[in-house]
Design an enzyme around this catalytic site. Structure first.
Site, PDB file in Angstrom:
ATOM      1  N   ARG A 118       6.981  15.103 -18.615  1.00 60.40           N
ATOM      2  CA  ARG A 118       7.841  14.335 -17.710  1.00 60.40           C
ATOM      3  C   ARG A 118       9.318  14.674 -17.912  1.00 60.40           C
ATOM      4  O   ARG A 118      10.096  14.655 -16.966  1.00 60.40           O
ATOM      5  CB  ARG A 118       7.615  12.836 -17.914  1.00 60.40           C
ATOM      6  CG  ARG A 118       6.344  12.370 -17.266  1.00 60.40           C
ATOM      7  CD  ARG A 118       6.112  10.896 -17.480  1.00 60.40           C
ATOM      8  NE  ARG A 118       5.107  10.394 -16.580  1.00 60.40           N
ATOM      9  CZ  ARG A 118       4.572   9.184 -16.681  1.00 60.40           C
ATOM     10  NH1 ARG A 118       4.960   8.365 -17.629  1.00 60.40           N
ATOM     11  NH2 ARG A 118       3.660   8.790 -15.827  1.00 60.40           N
ATOM     12  N   LYS A 127      -7.486  -0.032 -17.398  1.00 60.75           N
ATOM     13  CA  LYS A 127      -6.964  -1.127 -16.575  1.00 60.75           C
ATOM     14  C   LYS A 127      -7.702  -1.256 -15.244  1.00 60.75           C
ATOM     15  O   LYS A 127      -7.377  -0.592 -14.284  1.00 60.75           O
ATOM     16  CB  LYS A 127      -5.483  -0.897 -16.293  1.00 60.75           C
ATOM     17  CG  LYS A 127      -4.592  -1.217 -17.471  1.00 60.75           C
ATOM     18  CD  LYS A 127      -3.156  -0.851 -17.171  1.00 60.75           C
ATOM     19  CE  LYS A 127      -2.802   0.469 -17.811  1.00 60.75           C
ATOM     20  NZ  LYS A 127      -1.767   1.245 -17.186  1.00 60.75           N
ATOM     21  N   GLY A 175      -0.348   9.650 -16.826  1.00 57.78           N
ATOM     22  CA  GLY A 175       0.096  10.146 -18.131  1.00 57.78           C
ATOM     23  C   GLY A 175      -1.059  10.483 -19.054  1.00 57.78           C
ATOM     24  O   GLY A 175      -1.098  11.561 -19.652  1.00 57.78           O
ATOM     25  N   GLY A 231      -0.322   5.759 -11.170  1.00 55.86           N
ATOM     26  CA  GLY A 231      -0.323   4.648 -10.218  1.00 55.86           C
ATOM     27  C   GLY A 231       0.310   5.071  -8.905  1.00 55.86           C
ATOM     28  O   GLY A 231      -0.197   4.770  -7.814  1.00 55.86           O
TER      29      GLY A 231
END
Ligand code: AMP
Length: 399
Positions: free
Chosen positions: A37, A202, A355, A378
């Site tokens: 990143r 999640k 990630g 996301g």
């Protein structure tokens, strides 16, 4: 979708605020384990430096408790890595919009780089506070968003701040532009069959995405911790596996919707079960129906790996978001690693998002084999659902 282009801005010698996504994975010693990143932001930073700009950089890192500065989440390691990569001095402010940051920002000269401290040390960031947006906007003459990974969040330095700049003074950075263009093409015209592999822990963040993805894809393969919420819905005894009980019904709705739309929906048929969440746990391969009571599924099993390989055989487009197991522990990394190899070896357009997924693909040196590795998990899911991201909405050029 045409975005405001950084190349159209009269940046020469001006002060520019660049929102980056430097939220990089770190090990227990605070070392950066994957600096993708940071490297991805260099094109925009270097472009601004070439234009003799004074450059103010901002990013979040981790999830510090709102508004409470915590040394554990300091951007100091990022400042050091930026210094190595840019071969220029990078000054780290002690705060975000406090005296130190403001003094340093106002004194910043052409060619100098200032990195603000973790933007989430300000409670207003995640609340999209207009006051914080204005304080940040007041630091510079131009605003560039290059933080694709967080552009699906309406946060002060991502969304709110854009309102303080007109179209001649804001734009998308090169990374944001590349990501948006890629997903735009992918959504409009995916070559079929289109297979989505979705894993990770999640469920809450991903169920809505799954519902919206259903009309776009031909198959969905589920792995990781989120699989157990679905297995629980099917009435399986999932032992002590990760589960979100309040989402079990929602999981059922997704299965029903997939059936209605004719989307092939795959769940693990076997798992690696462990007696506890640890590298040295006792573990064994069991079918999804036979997880021993008190044990937890921490990876997909070999039968599932074979099933998913067959399901991937005819794929022409593959989107992968979220690991198949607890890949950080070698013992439970095999499922993710096998799937990574199948995806890499396929002749499909392969897109890896998020990630963790990018990290695991890089750990086994397969990053070069993928068509596209997105810096945002996301954000890329939301783009595929056809949404306009809050951080991008104000950066769309008028037709
Ligand atoms: P996410 O942030 O939702 O993409 O989730 C990534 C995390 O999910 C990784 O840190 C994995 O260790 C974790 N994970 C994957 N599979 C499981 C599982 N079966 N049980 C618990 N955690 C898991």
């Amino acid at each position: 979708m045409e975005l405001l282009n950084i190349k159209n801005l009269a940046l020469q010698g001006k002060k520019v605020f660049i929102r980056c996504d430097f939220n990089v994975p770190m090990d227990e010693f605070g070392n950066i384990t994957d600096d993708r990143r940071i490297r991805s932001a260099l094109a925009t930073i270097n472009y601004c430096l070439d234009q003799h700009c004074a450059v103010i950089l901002a990013s979040h890192s981790g999830r510090p408790k709102d508004g409470v500065p915590d040394p554990k989440y300091s951007l100091a390691p990022v400042a050091r890595r930026l210094h190595q990569l840019l071969k220029r001095e990078v000054v780290l402010a002690n705060d975000v919009v406090g005296t130190d940051a403001k003094t340093k920002a106002s004194a910043l000269k052409s060619g100098e780089i200032l990195l603000l401290e973790n933007i989430r040390f300000e409670a207003g960031e995640t609340k999209n506070s207009p006051e914080l947006s204005k304080e940040l906007a007041d630091m510079a003459e131009f605003y560039i968003n290059d933080a694709f990974g967080v552009s699906h969040r309406a946060h002060a330095s991502v969304e709110g701040i854009t309102k303080f700049f007109d179209n001649e003074h804001k734009a998308a950075g090169f990374l944001l532009q590349k990501e948006i263009e890629f997903f735009d093409k992918l959504v409009q015209n995916p070559v079929r069959p289109f297979v989505a592999i979705v894993g990770g822990s999640k469920v809450s963040g991903k169920l809505e995405a799954l519902i919206n993805l259903l009309p776009k894809v031909d198959k969905i393969l589920i792995g990781g911790g989120m699989a157990f919420t679905f297995l629980k819905y099917l009435g399986y005894d999932i032992g002590a596996s990760l589960v979100e009980d309040d989402l079990v019904e929602e999981a059922g709705r997704i299965i029903a919707e997939a059936q209605k739309l004719g989307v092939k929906f795959y769940l693990p048929i076997d798992v690696i079960a462990a007696d506890r969440f640890a590298e040295d746990a006792v573990s064994k391969i069991v079918t999804a129906q036979e997880i021993p009571s008190g044990w937890m599924g921490l990876d997909i099993g070999p039968a599932t790996v074979r099933l998913y390989r067959t399901a991937l055989n005819d794929a022409q487009t593959v989107l992968w978001n979220g690991p198949m197991g607890v890949y950080e522990m070698d013992k439970f990394a095999r499922g993710s690693s096998k799937i990574a190899h199948f995806v890499a070896d396929s002749y499909a357009t392969t897109v890896v998002g998020g990630g963790d997924t990018a990290d695991l693909v890089q750990r086994i040196n397969l990053d070069e084999e993928m068509t596209f590795i997105s810096t945002g998990g996301g954000a890329s899911l939301e783009l595929l659902e056809g949404k306009i991201l809050p951080g991008v909405a104000q950066l769309i050029a008028e037709a």
